[in-house]
Design a protein around this motif. Structure first.
Motif, short mmCIF file in Angstrom:
data_model
loop_
_atom_site.label_atom_id
_atom_site.label_comp_id
_atom_site.label_asym_id
_atom_site.label_seq_id
_atom_site.Cartn_x
_atom_site.Cartn_y
_atom_site.Cartn_z
N TYR A 173 44.67 -38.00 0.71
CA TYR A 173 46.08 -38.10 1.07
C TYR A 173 46.21 -38.12 2.59
N ASN A 174 47.22 -38.82 3.09
CA ASN A 174 47.33 -39.06 4.52
C ASN A 174 48.20 -38.02 5.24
N HIS A 175 48.46 -38.28 6.51
CA HIS A 175 49.22 -37.35 7.35
C HIS A 175 50.62 -37.12 6.78
N ARG A 176 51.25 -38.18 6.36
CA ARG A 176 52.59 -38.07 5.78
C ARG A 176 52.58 -37.16 4.56
N SER A 177 51.60 -37.35 3.69
CA SER A 177 51.48 -36.51 2.50
C SER A 177 51.22 -35.06 2.87
N PHE A 178 50.43 -34.85 3.94
CA PHE A 178 50.16 -33.49 4.39
C PHE A 178 51.45 -32.79 4.80
N GLN A 179 52.30 -33.49 5.54
CA GLN A 179 53.57 -32.87 5.97
C GLN A 179 54.43 -32.51 4.76
N GLU A 180 54.45 -33.37 3.76
CA GLU A 180 55.22 -33.09 2.55
C GLU A 180 54.61 -31.91 1.79
N GLN A 181 53.27 -31.90 1.69
CA GLN A 181 52.60 -30.86 0.92
C GLN A 181 52.74 -29.49 1.58
N ILE A 182 52.64 -29.43 2.88
CA ILE A 182 52.72 -28.12 3.53
C ILE A 182 54.12 -27.54 3.43
N ARG A 183 55.14 -28.40 3.49
CA ARG A 183 56.51 -27.91 3.30
C ARG A 183 56.71 -27.40 1.88
N GLU A 184 56.17 -28.16 0.92
CA GLU A 184 56.28 -27.76 -0.48
C GLU A 184 55.52 -26.46 -0.74
N THR A 185 54.34 -26.33 -0.15
CA THR A 185 53.54 -25.12 -0.35
C THR A 185 54.21 -23.91 0.27
N ILE A 186 54.83 -24.09 1.42
CA ILE A 186 55.56 -22.99 2.05
C ILE A 186 56.72 -22.55 1.17
N THR A 187 57.38 -23.50 0.53
CA THR A 187 58.48 -23.17 -0.37
C THR A 187 58.00 -22.37 -1.57
N GLN A 188 56.82 -22.70 -2.08
CA GLN A 188 56.31 -22.08 -3.30
C GLN A 188 55.52 -20.80 -3.05
N ARG A 189 54.88 -20.70 -1.88
CA ARG A 189 53.97 -19.58 -1.63
C ARG A 189 54.25 -18.95 -0.27
N LYS A 190 54.25 -17.62 -0.21
CA LYS A 190 54.43 -16.93 1.07
C LYS A 190 53.17 -17.05 1.91
N HIS A 191 52.02 -16.94 1.25
CA HIS A 191 50.75 -16.94 1.98
C HIS A 191 49.80 -17.96 1.36
N PHE A 192 49.12 -18.70 2.22
CA PHE A 192 48.06 -19.62 1.81
C PHE A 192 47.20 -19.89 3.03
N THR A 193 46.12 -20.62 2.86
CA THR A 193 45.18 -20.86 3.97
C THR A 193 45.28 -22.31 4.43
N LEU A 194 45.38 -22.49 5.72
CA LEU A 194 45.37 -23.83 6.32
C LEU A 194 44.11 -23.97 7.18
N VAL A 195 43.41 -25.10 6.99
CA VAL A 195 42.20 -25.38 7.75
C VAL A 195 42.36 -26.72 8.46
N MET A 196 42.15 -26.72 9.75
CA MET A 196 42.08 -27.97 10.53
C MET A 196 40.62 -28.18 10.90
N CYS A 197 40.13 -29.40 10.74
CA CYS A 197 38.71 -29.65 11.03
C CYS A 197 38.51 -31.08 11.51
N ASP A 198 37.48 -31.29 12.29
CA ASP A 198 37.13 -32.67 12.64
C ASP A 198 35.62 -32.80 12.83
N ILE A 199 35.18 -34.05 12.88
CA ILE A 199 33.75 -34.36 12.96
C ILE A 199 33.30 -34.21 14.41
N ASP A 200 32.22 -33.48 14.60
CA ASP A 200 31.70 -33.26 15.95
C ASP A 200 31.09 -34.55 16.52
N TYR A 201 31.47 -34.86 17.76
CA TYR A 201 30.91 -35.99 18.52
C TYR A 201 31.04 -37.32 17.75
#
Length: 289
Positions: free
Chosen positions: A141-169
């Motif tokens: 899922y893309n960036h747009r879907s991420f924005q939708e999902q995180i808003r939805e998850t915040i509505t449904q859950r008080k606490h959850f884990t968010l991970v940002m990651c990228d490929i080194d070099y």
């Protein structure tokens, strides 16, 4: 029909029971229809129009071919009721029988065509929506879907884990091996994320470029740590490039559990700062906040 619809309503759409009932339900409706009109006056029964609902039901679950089969079976059943209950075809009733025959065929054909057309449009709409929500390269899922999902998850859950990651070099990989190899790395990581993270535990997204995000539906670090460790272990097994010039990749991670009342922008910013800290500390690591 009511029993069938109740079971379908209560069953997951991808379950075997759902698929089974979509096929058996029409048959059950057909048998019930023959019994009902036989007990309520034969072909003169005021409940005769129920046959049209059966045809539409067949169109919905069996598509156009199924609607034609159902139409044929309804006509056969109708003829059977004429002989068994009505006492045969009477000259005075022939116009009524012909009308019922013609109208039944018309409902079956038109209903089948309409439902088949709408189903095609529905499938096409689903394909276009899927293309709009997913990254064309990795399948995540893309960036747009991420924005939708995180808003939805915040509505449904008080606490959850968010991970940002990228490929080194990652830029060095593109510069040395070319963008096709770089794309192969992105595809492999996208596939690995989908494989390692079960749908009921979280979802991964391609945030942009070589950066990914993961939403884990857990308020505790330990399950999240276990999933990330499993992903990192599998990532280290991947090899890219040619036989005489193979290489592996590593990734940096910033992970945080959402605090109460923390907005999506604040949460993303916090995880992004932790990812930056992981890079500052030498990459190839997870930094928690």
């Amino acid at each position: 029909m009511g029993v069938t619809e109740y079971i379908l309503h209560r069953s997951p759409i991808n379950s075997a029971l759902y698929r089974y009932m979509t096929r058996l339900g029409v048959v059950m409706d057909y048998v019930a229809f023959i019994m009902i009109i036989s007990l309520t006056g034969g072909t003169k029964s005021p409940l005769q129009p129920i046959s049209y609902l059966i045809l539409l039901h067949a169109s919905l679950y069996w598509s156009f071919t199924g609607a034609m089969v159902a139409t044929y079976m309804v006509l056969i059943g109708y003829i059977g009721v004429v002989f068994v209950v009505d006492g045969g075809f009477m000259a005075a009733d022939l116009p009524r029988h012909l009308f019922n025959f013609a109208f039944t065929v018309m409902i079956g054909v038109i209903g089948g065509i309409i439902v088949a057309r709408e189903r095609k449009h529905f499938v096409e709409k689903g394909i276009f929506e899927n293309l709009a929500k997913k990254d064309y390269l990795t399948g995540l899922y893309n960036h747009r879907s991420f924005q939708e999902q995180i808003r939805e998850t915040i509505t449904q859950r008080k606490h959850f884990t968010l991970v940002m990651c990228d490929i080194d070099y990652f830029k060095k990989i593109n510069d040395r091996y070319g963008h096709q190899v770089g794309d192969a790395v992105l595809i492999a990581i996208g596939h690995l994320l989908e494989t390692v993270i079960p749908e009921d535990q979280g979802r991964a997204f391609r945030y942009g470029g070589e950066e990914f995000t993961i939403i884990l539906f857990t308020p505790d670090r330990q399950p999240a740590i276990a999933l990330l460790q499993r992903f990192i272990a599998e990532l280290k097994k991947l090899e890219f490039g040619s036989d005489d010039d193979k290489f592996g990749v590593s990734m940096s991670f910033g992970a945080t559990v959402r605090k109460k009342d923390q907005k999506s922008e604040e949460l993303v910013a916090a995880a992004d700062m932790l990812l930056y800290a992981a890079k500052e500390q030498g990459r190839d690591r997870v930094v928690w906040g």
